[in-house]
Design a protein around this motif. Sequence first.
Motif, mmCIF file in Angstrom:
data_model
loop_
_atom_site.group_PDB
_atom_site.id
_atom_site.type_symbol
_atom_site.label_atom_id
_atom_site.label_comp_id
_atom_site.label_asym_id
_atom_site.label_seq_id
_atom_site.Cartn_x
_atom_site.Cartn_y
_atom_site.Cartn_z
ATOM 1 N N ALA A 132 4.718 10.472 -9.891
ATOM 2 C CA ALA A 132 5.867 10.053 -10.705
ATOM 3 C C ALA A 132 7.176 10.189 -9.937
ATOM 4 O O ALA A 132 8.158 9.502 -10.241
ATOM 5 C CB ALA A 132 5.922 10.860 -11.999
ATOM 6 N N VAL A 133 7.211 11.080 -8.929
ATOM 7 C CA VAL A 133 8.412 11.222 -8.099
ATOM 8 C C VAL A 133 8.228 10.542 -6.739
ATOM 9 O O VAL A 133 8.948 10.822 -5.779
ATOM 10 C CB VAL A 133 8.811 12.704 -7.910
ATOM 11 C CG1 VAL A 133 9.309 13.281 -9.231
ATOM 12 C CG2 VAL A 133 7.661 13.535 -7.347
ATOM 13 N N THR A 134 7.256 9.640 -6.677
ATOM 14 C CA THR A 134 7.014 8.832 -5.484
ATOM 15 C C THR A 134 7.521 7.422 -5.744
ATOM 16 O O THR A 134 7.199 6.821 -6.773
ATOM 17 C CB THR A 134 5.511 8.824 -5.143
ATOM 18 O OG1 THR A 134 5.140 10.123 -4.662
ATOM 19 C CG2 THR A 134 5.185 7.794 -4.076
ATOM 20 N N ASP A 135 8.311 6.889 -4.821
ATOM 21 C CA ASP A 135 8.950 5.592 -5.025
ATOM 22 C C ASP A 135 8.028 4.447 -4.595
ATOM 23 O O ASP A 135 8.275 3.752 -3.610
ATOM 24 C CB ASP A 135 10.273 5.540 -4.251
ATOM 25 C CG ASP A 135 11.078 4.272 -4.559
ATOM 26 O OD1 ASP A 135 10.825 3.650 -5.613
ATOM 27 O OD2 ASP A 135 11.944 3.912 -3.744
ATOM 28 N N ASN A 136 6.939 4.298 -5.359
ATOM 29 C CA ASN A 136 6.007 3.206 -5.125
ATOM 30 C C ASN A 136 5.348 2.844 -6.444
ATOM 31 O O ASN A 136 4.312 3.419 -6.808
ATOM 32 C CB ASN A 136 4.953 3.599 -4.086
ATOM 33 C CG ASN A 136 4.019 2.451 -3.742
ATOM 34 O OD1 ASN A 136 4.044 1.397 -4.381
ATOM 35 N ND2 ASN A 136 3.181 2.639 -2.739
ATOM 36 N N PRO A 137 5.934 1.901 -7.180
ATOM 37 C CA PRO A 137 5.403 1.557 -8.512
ATOM 38 C C PRO A 137 3.941 1.137 -8.511
ATOM 39 O O PRO A 137 3.250 1.294 -9.515
ATOM 40 C CB PRO A 137 6.309 0.389 -8.947
ATOM 41 C CG PRO A 137 7.560 0.542 -8.150
ATOM 42 C CD PRO A 137 7.129 1.128 -6.832
ATOM 43 N N LYS A 138 3.438 0.630 -7.389
ATOM 44 C CA LYS A 138 2.055 0.161 -7.327
ATOM 45 C C LYS A 138 1.044 1.283 -7.526
ATOM 46 O O LYS A 138 -0.089 1.025 -7.945
ATOM 47 C CB LYS A 138 1.790 -0.514 -5.978
ATOM 48 C CG LYS A 138 2.529 -1.827 -5.779
ATOM 49 C CD LYS A 138 2.191 -2.435 -4.421
ATOM 50 C CE LYS A 138 2.931 -3.744 -4.210
ATOM 51 N NZ LYS A 138 2.640 -4.331 -2.868
ATOM 52 N N ILE A 139 1.436 2.508 -7.210
ATOM 53 C CA ILE A 139 0.474 3.614 -7.333
ATOM 54 C C ILE A 139 0.800 4.545 -8.506
ATOM 55 O O ILE A 139 0.178 5.591 -8.659
ATOM 56 C CB ILE A 139 0.362 4.415 -6.016
ATOM 57 C CG1 ILE A 139 1.672 5.103 -5.649
ATOM 58 C CG2 ILE A 139 -0.106 3.514 -4.876
ATOM 59 C CD1 ILE A 139 1.537 6.083 -4.478
ATOM 60 N N VAL A 140 1.790 4.165 -9.317
ATOM 61 C CA VAL A 140 2.135 4.949 -10.506
ATOM 62 C C VAL A 140 1.453 4.298 -11.716
ATOM 63 O O VAL A 140 1.868 3.243 -12.184
ATOM 64 C CB VAL A 140 3.657 5.020 -10.718
ATOM 65 C CG1 VAL A 140 3.982 5.881 -11.947
ATOM 66 C CG2 VAL A 140 4.351 5.592 -9.490
ATOM 67 N N ALA A 141 0.386 4.920 -12.208
ATOM 68 C CA ALA A 141 -0.330 4.399 -13.375
ATOM 69 C C ALA A 141 0.505 4.616 -14.636
ATOM 70 O O ALA A 141 1.372 5.501 -14.677
ATOM 71 C CB ALA A 141 -1.675 5.096 -13.511
#
Length: 378
Positions: A132-141
Amino acid sequence: MNLFEVYPLFDINPVKAKGSFLWDDKGQQYLDFYGGHAVISIGHNHPYYQAKLKDQLEKISFYSNSVQNDLQVELANKLGSLSGYEDYNLFLCNSGAEANENALKLASFHNGKKKVVYFSDSFHGRTSAAVAVTDNPKIVAPVNASDNFIKCDWNDVETLETIFKTDEISAVIVEGIQGVGGINLPDEHFIQSIRSLCDSNDAVMILDEVQSGYGRAGYFFAHQEFDVKPDLITTAKGMGNGFPIAGVLISPKFKASSGLLGTTFGGNHLACAAGIAVLDVIKNENLIENAEKIGAYIEDKIKKFKHIKSIRRRGLMMGIELDQPCAEVRSSLLKKHFVFTGNANDKNVLRILPALNITEKEADIFIAALEDILQNLN
């Protein structure tokens, strides 16, 4: 049963490794200038590291954290001494994502708040709060998405100050140097401002040193360049030289209580033996100094090569920004010169993360290979 195909794989099957080299099942030798995402800190199969693990295998490999484990105490003491954080406490776990999960959880327990600030181009892991604190929407379910997590631009102090004025912030999580993002270096004012804003607003400063720590940046932790002390420091990758181990260094202001944090495998006997061996080698072979020495040597040799726009570097954590996407260069380095390198979210950045005990002779192999590729690049 087949493997769940989530990794794009090179058609290479390493079966042996020594120092900064790998050999595949066909006998081809490769120079490892990536270290499996900065994991290989003291070189593959370092003899001291091997001996420590073999010796531990003869004694006990695992028992749970319901018993005493003197190896944990030894690891904590050596880590505190070498890093300069003797007065902090250590919680051991298994991966960088797990370390960040526990740090975020501990911060929220500490101040009772739930909003967390993170930064553009960040990478903190693939688990619940870490992703959730990673800036990559592709891997945020969808299950991970929440308005508890607020993104701020990297090195943007003005926006960060505005966020603190409008939200009750539990923690700010920031990488010592952004690795996956493309070796993005923080400004001193940026890091100092995070510390100041956290102090003024009862928020916790979390320094993610998972990739940038353990001597890689020419300091034990990258943030030590700026003479700032975070409340929590997370570490993993280079900590075990390939054996899964991670940790959270915890400021004395946090009070432990039974059951507050927990892990089944974290801090097991084999993991601690690996972690102790890494610290011993870093200290005895002066690898922090070597990281800066060889990193500077490489930078000086390549800085005038064709197609290089800029070099972002601390120690042996290096991003070589090209004037075009680096995929062709990386592929040619691997297929023509048999050199492993890495990429980043910034498609133009070639990421270099060799072992901290790399020599000038080994660096020269990479330098010559890179020069050959860039000279023949359109």
